[in-house]
Design an enzyme around this catalytic site. Structure first.
Site, short mmCIF file in Angstrom:
data_model
loop_
_atom_site.label_atom_id
_atom_site.label_comp_id
_atom_site.label_asym_id
_atom_site.label_seq_id
_atom_site.Cartn_x
_atom_site.Cartn_y
_atom_site.Cartn_z
N GLU A 1 0.84 -1.20 0.00
CA GLU A 1 0.00 0.00 0.00
C GLU A 1 0.88 1.26 0.00
O GLU A 1 1.55 1.56 0.99
CB GLU A 1 -0.94 0.02 1.22
CG GLU A 1 -1.86 -1.17 1.31
CD GLU A 1 -2.88 -1.18 0.18
OE1 GLU A 1 -3.19 -0.10 -0.36
OE2 GLU A 1 -3.36 -2.28 -0.15
N GLU B 1 -6.47 4.16 7.58
CA GLU B 1 -5.87 3.69 6.33
C GLU B 1 -5.74 2.17 6.30
O GLU B 1 -5.96 1.53 5.27
CB GLU B 1 -4.50 4.34 6.15
CG GLU B 1 -3.80 3.97 4.86
CD GLU B 1 -4.58 4.39 3.63
OE1 GLU B 1 -4.62 3.60 2.66
OE2 GLU B 1 -5.16 5.50 3.63
N GLU C 1 -10.59 -2.87 0.81
CA GLU C 1 -10.23 -3.02 -0.60
C GLU C 1 -9.75 -4.43 -0.91
O GLU C 1 -10.09 -5.00 -1.96
CB GLU C 1 -9.16 -2.00 -0.96
CG GLU C 1 -9.65 -0.57 -0.95
CD GLU C 1 -8.54 0.42 -1.29
OE1 GLU C 1 -7.37 -0.04 -1.39
OE2 GLU C 1 -8.83 1.61 -1.46
#
Length: 231
Positions: free
Chosen positions: A131, A172, A179
């Site tokens: 990420e 986050e 996701e």
């Protein structure tokens, strides 16, 4: 010379005979009654005193409760019964169906804490490696956290400064997990998948805005005093 008996003597003898016969009849009747009573006692002794002969054809209360419990359990498990409706077994998509056994949930105590720590470190490694947004925010946190520790503010304000930075990292990580779950289900473009990812990004933006607001309200006056003192 034979003498003839008088009527009085014949009557007395007949009465005595009838009394003897009546006594014999009473004795025979008493013997028969005693024999019948003895036979009844023998038959009664053969019967269990705890057996209810009059209700032998019908089940007792305990048997009725046990039968009702078996019928209810069969109905709950979906087994067809004679008197009740036939229920189909719960499918895997039914919300009332029991959850499948998870072998990873069997750890307890220190073993569970050890495995949780290893999984958490693995999650950090994956987030740093995969990420890019998390790497950027982690770099920003590496700068702001020492500043939050060194800036001369009240303890409560210090906690707010550090907490706002950590909150961005937490949101986050949650966004990245959402996701990953969506991509695991399907990689095709779908309106619901796009909506879920957009909502996660919005949550990250709100956390970033809260962080900027907290640092601006707390650190801003301190920086302003430093600038005025230098000038």
């Amino acid at each position: 010379m034979r003498t003839r008996s008088s009527p009085a003597s014949r009557a007395s003898s007949n009465g005595a005979l009838r009394a003897v016969h009546a006594s014999n009849d009473r004795r025979d009747h008493q013997d028969h009654q005693d024999h019948q009573d003895h036979q009844d006692d023998h038959d009664t002794a053969d019967v269990d005193p705890f057996d209810d002969v009059s209700e032998s054809a019908a089940p007792d209360e305990a048997d009725a409760h046990r039968l009702n419990g078996q019928i209810g359990e069969r109905a709950h498990n979906g087994t067809p019964t004679r008197s009740g409706p036939q229920h189909e077994p719960l499918g895997p998509d039914d919300p009332l169906a029991p959850l499948p056994f998870n072998p990873y949930k069997g750890n307890r105590g220190l073993t569970r804490a050890w495995h949780a720590m290893k999984n958490s470190l693995a999650g950090f490694r994956v987030a740093i490696r995969e990420e890019s947004a998390f790497r950027q925010e982690l770099t920003l946190a590496a700068i702001l956290l020492p500043c939050g520790v060194l800036v001369p503010v009240e303890p409560v304000s210090r906690v707010l400064l550090l907490g706002s930075v950590l909150l961005v990292l937490i949101v986050e990580l949650l966004n990245s997990s959402v996701e990953a779950a969506i991509d695991r289900i399907s990689l095709e473009r779908h309106e619901l998948s796009r909506r879920a990812k957009d909502l996660g990004s919005a949550a990250v933006m709100v956390a970033l805005g809260m962080c900027v607001m907290t640092w601006g309200l707390i650190v801003g006056p301190v920086v302003t005093r430093w600038v005025k003192a230098w000038l």
